[in-house]
Scaffold this active site. Structure first.
Site, PDB file in Angstrom:
ATOM      1  N   ARG A 103       0.858  -1.179   0.000  1.00 21.87           N
ATOM      2  CA  ARG A 103       0.000   0.000   0.000  1.00 21.87           C
ATOM      3  C   ARG A 103       0.896   1.231   0.000  1.00 21.87           C
ATOM      4  O   ARG A 103       1.739   1.378   0.875  1.00 21.87           O
ATOM      5  CB  ARG A 103      -0.894  -0.029   1.243  1.00 21.87           C
ATOM      6  CG  ARG A 103      -1.966   1.020   1.216  1.00 21.87           C
ATOM      7  CD  ARG A 103      -2.974   0.807   2.318  1.00 21.87           C
ATOM      8  NE  ARG A 103      -2.456   1.150   3.632  1.00 21.87           N
ATOM      9  CZ  ARG A 103      -3.240   1.345   4.693  1.00 21.87           C
ATOM     10  NH1 ARG A 103      -4.530   1.193   4.597  1.00 21.87           N
ATOM     11  NH2 ARG A 103      -2.710   1.662   5.854  1.00 21.87           N
ATOM     12  N   THR A 107      -0.868   7.626  -1.207  1.00 20.42           N
ATOM     13  CA  THR A 107      -2.127   7.578  -1.972  1.00 20.42           C
ATOM     14  C   THR A 107      -3.097   6.549  -1.378  1.00 20.42           C
ATOM     15  O   THR A 107      -4.281   6.559  -1.724  1.00 20.42           O
ATOM     16  CB  THR A 107      -1.853   7.175  -3.430  1.00 20.42           C
ATOM     17  OG1 THR A 107      -1.272   5.862  -3.421  1.00 20.42           O
ATOM     18  CG2 THR A 107      -0.883   8.133  -4.103  1.00 20.42           C
ATOM     19  N   ASP A 201      -0.584  -2.221  12.822  1.00 23.40           N
ATOM     20  CA  ASP A 201      -0.086  -2.739  11.543  1.00 23.40           C
ATOM     21  C   ASP A 201       0.163  -4.238  11.714  1.00 23.40           C
ATOM     22  O   ASP A 201       1.040  -4.639  12.484  1.00 23.40           O
ATOM     23  CB  ASP A 201       1.197  -2.004  11.155  1.00 23.40           C
ATOM     24  CG  ASP A 201       1.687  -2.427   9.771  1.00 23.40           C
ATOM     25  OD1 ASP A 201       1.770  -1.567   8.888  1.00 23.40           O
ATOM     26  OD2 ASP A 201       1.974  -3.629   9.568  1.00 23.40           O
ATOM     27  N   ASP A 204       3.744  -5.525  11.099  1.00 20.67           N
ATOM     28  CA  ASP A 204       4.656  -5.131  12.178  1.00 20.67           C
ATOM     29  C   ASP A 204       4.396  -5.941  13.449  1.00 20.67           C
ATOM     30  O   ASP A 204       5.329  -6.370  14.128  1.00 20.67           O
ATOM     31  CB  ASP A 204       4.503  -3.638  12.494  1.00 20.67           C
ATOM     32  CG  ASP A 204       5.056  -2.759  11.379  1.00 20.67           C
ATOM     33  OD1 ASP A 204       5.677  -3.303  10.451  1.00 20.67           O
ATOM     34  OD2 ASP A 204       4.845  -1.539  11.446  1.00 20.67           O
TER      35      ASP A 204
HETATM   36  N1  U5P Z   1      -3.145  -2.543   7.408  1.00 23.43           N
HETATM   37  C1  U5P Z   1      -2.805  -2.892   8.702  1.00 23.43           C
HETATM   38  N2  U5P Z   1      -3.497  -2.339   9.750  1.00 23.43           N
HETATM   39  C2  U5P Z   1      -4.544  -1.477   9.586  1.00 23.43           C
HETATM   40  C3  U5P Z   1      -4.872  -1.124   8.264  1.00 23.43           C
HETATM   41  C4  U5P Z   1      -4.162  -1.667   7.210  1.00 23.43           C
HETATM   42  O1  U5P Z   1      -1.888  -3.681   8.927  1.00 23.43           O
HETATM   43  O2  U5P Z   1      -5.164  -1.037  10.588  1.00 23.43           O
HETATM   44  C5  U5P Z   1      -2.401  -3.136   6.271  1.00 23.43           C
HETATM   45  C6  U5P Z   1      -2.650  -4.620   6.112  1.00 23.43           C
HETATM   46  O3  U5P Z   1      -1.398  -5.260   6.138  1.00 23.43           O
HETATM   47  C7  U5P Z   1      -3.293  -4.858   4.784  1.00 23.43           C
HETATM   48  C8  U5P Z   1      -3.338  -3.517   4.143  1.00 23.43           C
HETATM   49  O4  U5P Z   1      -2.538  -5.716   3.971  1.00 23.43           O
HETATM   50  O5  U5P Z   1      -2.843  -2.547   5.074  1.00 23.43           O
HETATM   51  C9  U5P Z   1      -4.774  -3.288   3.746  1.00 23.43           C
HETATM   52  O6  U5P Z   1      -4.954  -2.017   3.444  1.00 23.43           O
HETATM   53  P1  U5P Z   1      -6.081  -1.520   2.466  1.00 23.43           P
HETATM   54  O7  U5P Z   1      -5.554  -1.683   1.084  1.00 23.43           O
HETATM   55  O8  U5P Z   1      -7.338  -2.348   2.718  1.00 23.43           O
HETATM   56  O9  U5P Z   1      -6.228  -0.102   2.882  1.00 23.43           O
END
Ligand code: U5P
Length: 210
Positions: A103, A107, A201, A204
């Site tokens: 991601r 953006t 995350d 992490d």
């Molecule tokens: N992600 C997290 N924690 C969160 C939000 C997103 O780890 O609270 C990471 C995840 O690893 C997932 C990605 O793969 O962001 C999904 O983001 P999205 O494309 O749905 O925004």
């Protein structure tokens, strides 16, 4: 698109410990693994089977086994990798493909950096693993890739989802054979695209790079 929130006390218990910021990486990985197995049990309720004839020590009877072609399990790198063992424990004969998505934190758009799976997924049931459905960008891009290769039945397994991400999935994947199975749809996304209350995350938390 269908969404299925798994309502079970063991799921809620494990999820609560995953959310707790004091939970260390080894414990987080073990609990995520256990939680995935519980979600996978629900997610595979419609896995395709075919009838087989067998003999028990007592008599001949019929049963079922998984149909060919085998289901494909696709963890989204990197955090989805922490869900693979929990999934293949229930589906040891599944084939495994990989999708590397990252991601862009400015953006919030998902970009593919690695793909390793069969080109032709016609007639395949596919299980996609990504711990967090946040903005939905990652899963929408991943599922569109799978459907463009011919997958005709996609189930995404996410530990947690945000209502905003569910809405995006419903809009972008309207009319496609997609099911999301998750332990919870949380309150909202914050301004950085993190799920609230969430668990932080996921990559992490799993791999200790916080
Ligand atoms: N992600 C997290 N924690 C969160 C939000 C997103 O780890 O609270 C990471 C995840 O690893 C997932 C990605 O793969 O962001 C999904 O983001 P999205 O494309 O749905 O925004």
């Amino acid at each position: 698109m269908r969404i299925h929130v798994v309502d079970h006390p063991l799921v809620a218990h494990k999820l609560t410990t995953l959310r707790d910021k004091r939970t260390d990486s080894p414990t987080f990985r073990r609990l995520a693994d256990e939680l995935v197995t519980l979600l996978a049990y629900e997610a595979t309720r419609d896995v395709r089977t075919e009838q087989v004839d067998i003999e028990t020590p007592v008599t001949a009877t019929t049963g079922v086994k998984l149909s060919h072609p085998r289901p494909l399990v696709v963890p989204i790198l990197r955090a989805g990798l922490g869900m693979l063992d929990g999934m293949v424990r229930l589906l040891p004969t599944a084939e495994v493909g990989f999708l590397g998505m990252i991601r862009n934190e400015e953006t919030l758009k998902a970009e593919t950096y690695a793909t390793r799976m069969p080109d032709d997924l016609s007639g395949r049931q596919v299980y996609v693993l990504d711990p967090m459905l946040a903005t939905g960008g990652t899963l929408v891009a991943a599922i569109q890739e799978l459907i463009s290769r011919g997958a005709d039945d996609v189930t995404a397994i996410c530990l947690l989802a945000a209502p905003e991400g569910v809405e995006v999935m419903e809009r972008e994947l309207a009319g496609t054979p997609v099911t999301v199975v998750t332990a919870s749809v949380d309150e909202r996304l914050n301004e950085n695209g993190y799920i609230v209350p969430g668990l932080g995350d996921a990559g992490d938390r799993m791999y200790g790079t916080a």
